[in-house]
Design a protein around this motif. Structure first.
Motif, short mmCIF file in Angstrom:
data_model
loop_
_atom_site.label_atom_id
_atom_site.label_comp_id
_atom_site.label_asym_id
_atom_site.label_seq_id
_atom_site.Cartn_x
_atom_site.Cartn_y
_atom_site.Cartn_z
N SER A 48 28.73 32.68 39.19
CA SER A 48 29.81 32.26 40.08
C SER A 48 29.36 31.22 41.10
O SER A 48 30.20 30.55 41.71
N ASP A 82 43.04 45.59 40.82
CA ASP A 82 42.82 44.22 41.26
C ASP A 82 43.45 43.17 40.35
O ASP A 82 43.38 41.97 40.64
N VAL A 86 43.36 39.00 40.34
CA VAL A 86 42.63 38.23 39.32
C VAL A 86 43.56 37.19 38.68
O VAL A 86 43.18 36.04 38.49
N ALA A 89 43.89 34.28 41.05
CA ALA A 89 42.69 33.44 41.08
C ALA A 89 42.61 32.54 39.86
O ALA A 89 42.25 31.36 39.96
N ARG A 100 38.59 31.74 45.15
CA ARG A 100 37.81 32.92 44.77
C ARG A 100 37.34 33.73 45.96
O ARG A 100 37.41 34.97 45.95
N ASN A 104 38.50 37.44 46.41
CA ASN A 104 37.45 38.45 46.24
C ASN A 104 37.39 39.40 47.43
O ASN A 104 37.16 40.60 47.27
N CYS A 107 39.80 42.15 46.92
CA CYS A 107 39.63 43.01 45.75
C CYS A 107 38.98 44.34 46.11
O CYS A 107 38.12 44.40 47.00
N TRP A 110 34.17 44.47 43.65
CA TRP A 110 33.61 43.12 43.81
C TRP A 110 33.42 42.39 42.49
O TRP A 110 33.34 41.16 42.44
N ARG A 111 33.38 43.14 41.38
CA ARG A 111 33.19 42.51 40.07
C ARG A 111 34.48 41.94 39.49
O ARG A 111 34.44 41.16 38.54
N SER A 112 35.62 42.35 40.02
CA SER A 112 36.89 41.94 39.43
C SER A 112 37.04 40.44 39.37
O SER A 112 37.53 39.88 38.37
N ILE A 113 36.64 39.75 40.42
CA ILE A 113 36.82 38.29 40.48
C ILE A 113 36.03 37.57 39.40
O ILE A 113 36.37 36.45 39.02
N GLU A 117 36.25 33.96 36.72
CA GLU A 117 35.22 32.91 36.78
C GLU A 117 35.25 31.93 35.60
O GLU A 117 35.09 30.72 35.80
#
Length: 315
Positions: A48, A82, A86, A89, A100, A104, A107, A110-113, A117
């Motif tokens: 990212s 989330d 997403v 974004a 982002r 983020n 969210c 934290w991994r959802s964004i 990517e």
């Protein structure tokens, strides 16, 4: 050049079998070491935060399998909550607007964004072909990607496919996207289990024990963030126990149902002798989280990454 984000090793091993090679972007140290030992070009980085301009103008293919724990069946499933963020974004990135950081922060996981990517890379690089894979619940996100790519002139298809239908000795359903701006694409036709086709590979035929008439259950990365002791979930193990002692089961000497790392390697379709770096938990995590090799190869072919002439020669 094929650029591979969130690069475990499954896609890369499939590419090798097709006579192709990638450059993998990966943060996990053990995963990077595994890739390097296997001969795959690797850049250790946060995908990212890595600049896309490094590959601009020379990217033919793009592959992504973002982290999926937040969208999976186990755990808190915060990623599912989330999804609206997403989607936003992705739409913003498709128009060159990078939101982002703000999204983020809102969210729950934290991994959802990270599932958004790949759009940053697609927008900047416009690769000839694209392959993406995630757990089935992410299919609506892949559909959004497909709609955007079609808006840009790509041919794109999405769907949930089972790796067992492509010769894997394991049931493994995944949402996939294939897209190309140079040829029409379609999801790969199944090669096993259909009318006039070879039957599904059984678990016992693949690793010498387990179900004799059907593939193994899905192998996971384990029960913790660093890989757990049980690549098969508790419910799966209980179902297995009910078949022990029947013709539907081939037994083994070990008194438990935990597959070894070698078992998991075989069930994922990796070549024998492939070495995974790190402690055992990290190895289970890398193996279980990887894209199954024969499945990845089928998806790559479907994206048009291998010229038709080369496919005929390989056949």
């Amino acid at each position: 050049m094929i650029v591979h984000g969130f690069a475990g090793i499954g896609w890369s091993e499939a590419l090798r079998g097709l006579g192709l090679a990638d450059i993998g972007l990966e943060l996990n140290a053990d995963a990077c070491l595994t890739r390097v030992r296997a001969g795959h070009a690797t850049i250790r980085c946060d995908v990212s935060a890595y600049p896309t301009w490094v590959f601009k103008g020379r990217t033919t293919g793009k592959i992504d399998s973002p982290p999926c724990p937040g969208f999976g069946k186990s755990g808190k499933k915060l990623g599912l909550q989330d999804l609206p963020l997403v989607h936003q974004a992705i739409e913003d990135l498709s128009r060159g607007k990078d939101t982002r950081a703000a999204i983020n922060a809102a969210c729950r996981d934290w991994r959802s964004i990270l599932t958004a990517e790949p759009m940053r890379w697609h927008y900047d690089l416009m690769p000839e072909w694209i392959c993406m894979e995630q757990v089935p619940s992410v299919l609506p996100v892949w559909r959004q990607y497909a709609e955007i790519l079609q808006r840009w002139g790509y041919s794109a298809e999405t769907g949930v496919l089972d790796a067992a239908d492509y010769g894997l000795g394991q049931v493994r359903k995944r949402a996939v996207l294939v897209a190309s701006r140079v040829t029409e694409v379609a999801l790969p036709a199944r090669t096993h289990g259909g009318l006039g086709q070879p039957p599904h590979r059984s678990m016992a035929d693949t690793i010498g024990w387990g179900y004799t008439q059907r593939p193994a259950p899905t192998v996971t990365g384990g029960g913790t963030a660093t890989g757990g002791a049980e690549p098969f979930g508790n419910g799966t193990r209980q179902a297995m126990k009910r078949h022990i002692g029947t013709p539907a089961w081939r037994d083994r000497d070990l008194p438990h149902l935990r597959p070894t790392t070698a078992d998991c390697v075989a069930l994922q379709g990796f070549r024998p002798g492939l070495e995974f770096a790190g402690r055992q938990g990290s190895q289970y995590l890398a193996i279980g989280n990887a894209v199954a090799v024969p499945f990845a190869a089928a998806v790559i072919r479907a994206a048009g990454a291998v010229p038709a002439l080369e496919l005929e020669v390989a056949a």
